[in-house]
Write an enzyme that holds these catalytic residues in place. Structure first.
Site, PDB file in Angstrom:
ATOM      1  N   HIS A  37       0.800  -1.275   0.057  1.00  0.00           N
ATOM      2  CA  HIS A  37       0.181  -0.136  -0.020  1.00  0.00           C
ATOM      3  C   HIS A  37       1.027   1.207   0.065  1.00  0.00           C
ATOM      4  O   HIS A  37       0.566   2.174  -0.756  1.00  0.00           O
ATOM      5  CB  HIS A  37      -0.953  -0.013   1.110  1.00  0.00           C
ATOM      6  CG  HIS A  37      -1.881  -0.925   1.512  1.00  0.00           C
ATOM      7  ND1 HIS A  37      -1.920  -2.135   2.170  1.00  0.00           N
ATOM      8  CD2 HIS A  37      -3.036  -1.237   0.553  1.00  0.00           C
ATOM      9  CE1 HIS A  37      -2.784  -2.865   2.116  1.00  0.00           C
ATOM     10  NE2 HIS A  37      -3.699  -2.474   1.049  1.00  0.00           N
ATOM     11  N   GLN A  64     -18.642  -5.070  -0.761  1.00  0.00           N
ATOM     12  CA  GLN A  64     -17.883  -6.315  -1.474  1.00  0.00           C
ATOM     13  C   GLN A  64     -17.557  -7.380  -0.775  1.00  0.00           C
ATOM     14  O   GLN A  64     -16.848  -8.338  -1.182  1.00  0.00           O
ATOM     15  CB  GLN A  64     -16.519  -5.416  -1.858  1.00  0.00           C
ATOM     16  CG  GLN A  64     -15.590  -5.064  -0.918  1.00  0.00           C
ATOM     17  CD  GLN A  64     -14.600  -4.175  -1.262  1.00  0.00           C
ATOM     18  OE1 GLN A  64     -14.713  -3.195  -1.612  1.00  0.00           O
ATOM     19  NE2 GLN A  64     -13.257  -4.695  -1.216  1.00  0.00           N
ATOM     20  N   LYS A 152      -1.646  -3.964  -8.929  1.00  0.00           N
ATOM     21  CA  LYS A 152      -1.524  -4.627  -9.827  1.00  0.00           C
ATOM     22  C   LYS A 152      -2.024  -6.209  -9.146  1.00  0.00           C
ATOM     23  O   LYS A 152      -2.440  -7.249  -9.938  1.00  0.00           O
ATOM     24  CB  LYS A 152      -0.317  -4.726 -10.886  1.00  0.00           C
ATOM     25  CG  LYS A 152      -0.577  -3.661 -11.599  1.00  0.00           C
ATOM     26  CD  LYS A 152       0.567  -3.663 -12.537  1.00  0.00           C
ATOM     27  CE  LYS A 152       0.547  -4.802 -13.539  1.00  0.00           C
ATOM     28  NZ  LYS A 152       1.734  -4.567 -14.541  1.00  0.00           N
ATOM     29  N   LEU A 180       4.150  -6.025  -4.891  1.00  0.00           N
ATOM     30  CA  LEU A 180       5.472  -6.158  -3.877  1.00  0.00           C
ATOM     31  C   LEU A 180       5.439  -7.524  -3.218  1.00  0.00           C
ATOM     32  O   LEU A 180       4.399  -7.879  -2.747  1.00  0.00           O
ATOM     33  CB  LEU A 180       5.449  -4.837  -2.793  1.00  0.00           C
ATOM     34  CG  LEU A 180       6.071  -3.948  -3.225  1.00  0.00           C
ATOM     35  CD1 LEU A 180       5.716  -3.025  -4.549  1.00  0.00           C
ATOM     36  CD2 LEU A 180       6.594  -2.830  -2.100  1.00  0.00           C
TER      37      LEU A 180
END
Length: 286
Positions: A37, A64, A152, A180
């Protein structure tokens, strides 16, 4: 760095930026932040420069989550998150209560393109992308950024949101941040904290399975469906419950044809699987 909890305070904090025609970069999160983040926040800062304003939101979005998922146990760690965000280059944190963002039931929702949103994650988590698109559209309306940054690691989510921005002609540049990984290769995820010590070590098997699958697809010799089924069987034998392990075209997440594979079309391997009580996702381009 300023932390605000209400729409009124957020708008007041951003009013000087709008008056000066400053650039706003926005990083939506659910909190429980990790280095992945923070890399998105740094990317936002780099994009807008010292003169721009970087806004991060922290909100665990009920829309969600399915009833059986981890909404209630998802960690809320605002104080710790704020300590991490400031040195990463964040100027303003918007951390609303649920009643602030949804003062009444959210009956108007954004229904994403089923051609993309009902595949893979959308198939195994019905309603997930509707919840994501609805909250992101609402946050976009509130923050009104010129730039938004998403990771991503949530590959399909990034594609869905890019298509939403395009379809609604929103004046927002959507950037994707690279995934990452820890020193041993595990993709950073807020849900990694659910893993026990043995599971944490075993979690590396997911990225290894995707790497092997992508290599096998590139090598040819067997149909794509056969290789995907074999990958799921192998991961299941290691104690996982896979939802999917697959290789897809990067453009639309549809299966590539044999001719496209042979021609070197850009592909992505995507996977979602449950290890114990924790569902993990990962992807590898290649």
């Amino acid at each position: 760095m300023q932390i605000v909890h209400t729409l009124a305070d957020l708008r007041a904090a951003l009013a000087p930026v709008r008056r000066s025609a400053g650039t706003i970069a926005f990083v939506p999160t659910m909190g429980n932040l990790h280095e992945g983040h923070l890399a998105l926040v740094r990317q936002a800062r780099e994009r807008v420069g010292a003169a721009g304003t970087v806004v991060a939101s922290i909100f665990v979005n009920r829309l969600q989550f399915a009833p059986h998922e981890d909404f209630d146990r998802y960690p809320r760690t605002l104080a710790r998150d704020a300590e991490l965000l400031a040195p990463a280059g964040c100027d303003l944190v918007f951390a609303p209560a649920e009643a602030e963002l949804y003062p009444q039931p959210q009956t108007f929702k954004v229904q994403p393109d089923p051609a993309l949103a009902e595949l893979l994650e959308g198939h195994f988590r019905p309603g997930f992308f509707t919840g994501v698109c609805t909250v992101v559209m609402k946050l976009f309306s509130i923050v009104q950024p010129q730039v938004a940054v998403f990771g991503k690691k949530d590959y399909q989510q990034l594609m869905v949101l890019r298509r939403m921005v395009e379809q609604f002609a929103l004046p927002i540049e959507v950037l994707g941040g690279e995934t990452l990984r820890a020193h041993d290769g595990l993709a950073l995820s807020s849900r990694n904290g659910y893993l026990g010590a043995a599971e944490r070590e075993q979690a590396l098997q997911l990225s290894a399975a995707l790497r092997d699958l992508l290599g096998a697809v590139r090598a040819g010799g067997a149909p794509l469906e056969t290789l995907e089924a074999q990958a799921c069987t192998a991961l299941r034998a290691q104690g996982w419950l896979p939802d999917y392990l697959c290789v897809r075209r990067r453009t639309d997440l549809l299966p590539p044809g044999a001719d496209e594979i042979a021609a070197g079309l850009p592909l992505v391997a995507l996977g979602a699987a449950r290890l114990g009580n924790t569902r993990l996702i990962d992807n590898l381009e290649g």
